[in-house]
Scaffold this motif. Structure first.
Motif: not given
Length: 128
Positions: A15, A18-19, A21-23, A26, A34, A38, A77-78, A81
């Protein structure tokens, strides 16, 4: 990729990843906010501790050059996953991606747009 195999991310660690990777890079406060928006209510101190542990495991990189520590993912990320998906397909579908796809398409209402996207992807794979 060996880092992931030695220390596979937990659900909570995923989780946080994911934050990030997305933003992008941080602060703990941003990640915690987040997660609260979420997912579910998470205490700031819990997020901080988990991110510190993730940095120790090599999953995150910490930039301590400013007053606020900035965290970045150290694992892609890739690749992450892909590794987790391969492991899931091996465990749940005996390595058969077609069995997984049949299950996915059979369990959910797949829109025509999604079917068209899948068809395009299959066409591209056949051309290779």
């Amino acid at each position: 990729m060996k880092k992931i195999m030695q220390s596979e991310p937990t659900k909570s660690e995923l989780e946080i990843l994911q934050v990030l990777w997305q933003f992008g890079p941080s602060t703990v406060r941003f990640v915690n906010d987040q997660l609260n928006e979420q997912k579910r209510a998470v205490q700031y101190t819990s997020t901080l501790k988990l991110m510190q542990i993730m940095a120790e495991k090599g999953m995150l990189i910490t930039d301590k050059s400013s007053m606020k520590h900035i965290y970045s993912p150290a694992i892609e990320e890739k690749k992450t996953k892909g590794f987790l998906l391969d492991k899931f397909v091996d465990a749940m579908y005996n390595g058969s991606s077609s069995s997984l796809m049949m299950q996915l398409l059979g369990n959910k209402k797949t829109s025509q747009e999604e079917i068209d996207e899948i068809r395009k992807m299959l066409d591209q794979l056949e051309k290779k």
